[in-house]
Design an enzyme around this catalytic site. Structure first.
Site, short mmCIF file in Angstrom:
data_model
loop_
_atom_site.label_atom_id
_atom_site.label_comp_id
_atom_site.label_asym_id
_atom_site.label_seq_id
_atom_site.Cartn_x
_atom_site.Cartn_y
_atom_site.Cartn_z
N ARG A 166 -5.49 10.56 15.38
CA ARG A 166 -4.89 11.04 14.13
C ARG A 166 -5.80 10.68 12.95
NH1 ARG A 166 1.20 9.68 11.94
NH2 ARG A 166 0.50 7.52 12.22
N ASP A 448 4.96 0.77 9.08
CA ASP A 448 3.68 1.36 8.70
C ASP A 448 3.82 1.94 7.30
OD1 ASP A 448 5.07 3.74 9.00
OD2 ASP A 448 3.88 4.46 10.69
#
Length: 534
Positions: A166, A448
């Site tokens: 990603r 996150d």
């Protein structure tokens, strides 16, 4: 923080991140980045301006809707390319940052796929980004190893997970690589370096260059990615269609364009993923000025509330109609090594969440920790059996624009505990991020950037609309400031003076106040925080 870094200049490309990483930043790789930058950066910047214009219209009261101009794409019959063999079965995927030990443990975890993350679970220091590229080069070639100070060595097993990567989102720059006087797109840097160094090696090993694409807001942004893929493959002499990419549907605007996004990427598509935490953040951010769309405490926004359920149903139906994988969301629990009771309760919640996903029609799911891989795999095994996925399962649904935008949660409340949790988790996460750790274990959850964004954006929203807690307390800057003081004092009491200073909590507090208490809403907390990274 003042930066004094060495600089190098090659072919109009300037790098200034400190360590050279010669195996990553080769002249040929930099030339490849320059090709991508010169061909696509202006389009990227134009699309970012289109985002800002759309936000201005939203602030003025415009609501998203399904585009009339693309109705034929939504109503006609077409499918994406069939998945390659090593992306056929994705029943359990594990995600995490690109540090060396994490890569090895994730690839060895028993999950079908490991998504190596340069984005929300990574702090984009130069060392992390370039070191991560070097780590992935070794992982692709099966030469990666890691030795702890006690001599324990980690290596790949015989059957590692399929690797996906990603890159960072279109909105982020990589300030340490400047081309023709302009900072490069972090997306193009992360994608370009990984693809350039590893695509042919992956193909020779029977796999391919596979990606997850974050933060897209329109099919035009997907079209840009598709054009990048075509250019990259042609430049390296690789057949067009070799790249495969799963798009995270984690913005409300993208939810209205799922068909169109798949269509733009159809020869490169590997489905869609329900990026639940960023999706909630997007709802708050995009409708921040609309009082009727204020959300309650984060823990009350579950996947079973109507607007989240509508989003998932539409994603699964769209993917299966187009022959694509519909991937479920993240199980963020981090098991405790000391509290079996905490683990038992949390594992029960994770099991129920994954059972909901599998029975709804998802073809696989995400976990954040290797200990959750057997649990998630077993849940999907029970539904899939020997089938690699359930793309053939069609449960046609009718999801309207109103369904996607109906954020009313009748039993939802805002509590002082919810305010305090947002402050506490937000500051702790930002401090971790500033110290170079973008995947922070806080209260047995892997936090996150997406979950931290929910924390600070809810505080901003509640203050902006003069919301009150369930006991009638006004949520204003003074009330939040008091809680910030209390949480900082608690951190000081938990840590030594040296530990508090090393943890950069005072800096984290300032960043949190800047993104949560100011009149203007910063689009991403990572943008002002980026300037403080070493």
């Amino acid at each position: 923080m003042e930066r004094q870094l060495e600089s190098t200049m090659i072919m109009g490309v300037k790098t200034s991140g400190g360590e050279d990483y010669p195996s990553v930043l080769t002249p040929e790789a930099l030339e490849f980045l320059a090709l991508l930058h010169r061909r696509f950066n202006k389009r990227r910047l134009d699309l970012l301006e289109a985002r800002r214009e759309r936000q201005r219209r939203t602030d003025a009261g415009e609501r998203p809707k399904f585009r009339c101009s693309t109705e034929q794409i939504r109503t006609s019959e077409w499918t994406v390319a069939a998945p390659p063999p090593d992306l056929l079965d994705r029943r359990c995927e594990i995600t995490g940052p690109v540090d060396r030990k994490m890569i090895i443990n994730a690839l060895n975890s028993g999950a079908k796929v490991f998504m190596a993350d340069f984005e929300d679970s990574a702090s984009p220091t130069w060392a992390a980004m370039m070191g991560g590229q070097a780590n992935l080069m070794d992982a692709v070639r099966r030469t990666i190893s890691f030795t702890k100070p006690d001599g324990t060595t980690y290596r790949l097993n015989e059957s590692p997970a399929t690797l996906m990567v990603r890159p960072r989102g279109w909105h982020l720059n990589e300030r340490n690589i400047v081309i023709d006087g302009a900072p490069t797109s972090a997306s193009l840097v992360d994608f370009g370096l990984y693809f350039f160094h590893n695509a042919k090696e992956l193909i020779e090993r029977g796999s391919g260059p596979y990606f997850y694409l974050p933060k897209l807001e329109s099919h035009c942004e997907a079209r840009l990615w598709n054009d990048v893929f075509v250019t990259a493959q042609e430049a390296l002499g690789i057949p067009v269609g070799t790249i495969r990419a799963t798009v995270l549907i984690e913005t409300i605007f993208a939810a209205f364009e799922m068909n169109e996004i798949l269509f733009e990427l159809r020869e490169h598509s590997a489905g869609l993923n329900a990026g639940r935490w960023d999706y909630i953040f997007s709802i708050i951010k995009k409708f921040r000025n609309q009082r009727t769309m204020v959300l309650p405490d984060r823990k009350q926004i579950t996947m079973t509330v109507p607007f989240m359920q509508a989003y998932v149903e539409l994603l699964i139906d769209t993917c299966h109609r187009r022959g694509a994988h519909a991937m479920g969301g993240m199980a963020a629990f981090i098991p405790s090594r000391h509290d079996a009771e905490v683990n038992e309760r949390a594992f029960g919640k994770v099991r129920r969440d994954k059972q909901r996903e599998a029975s709804a029609g998802h073809d696989g799911t995400w976990v954040a920790h290797p200990d959750l891989v057997p649990l998630a795999t077993a849940v999907f095994d029970a539904v899939l059996g020997d089938r690699p996925h359930q793309i053939e399962v069609r449960r046609p649904v009718t999801v309207t624009a109103r369904d996607l935008l109906d954020t009313d949660i009748p039993s939802g409340t805002i509590t002082e505990s919810g305010v305090r949790t947002n402050v506490d988790v937000g500051i702790r996460y930002i401090a971790s991020w500033l110290c170079g750790n973008g995947a922070a274990a806080i209260y047995n959850l892997m936090e996150d950037a997406a979950t931290a964004e929910i924390s600070r954006s809810q505080i901003w929203q509640w203050i902006h609309h003069r919301c009150r807690t369930e006991d009638g307390t006004l949520i204003d800057a003074a009330m939040v400031g008091r809680i910030i003081d209390e949480e900082i004092d608690r951190l000081r009491s938990e840590l030594s003076a040296e530990g508090f200073a090393a943890g950069r909590y005072d800096e984290a507090r300032k960043v949190f106040e800047r993104v949560a208490l100011t009149t203007h809403f910063p689009e991403f907390l990572t943008l002002p925080a980026y300037d403080l990274l070493d």
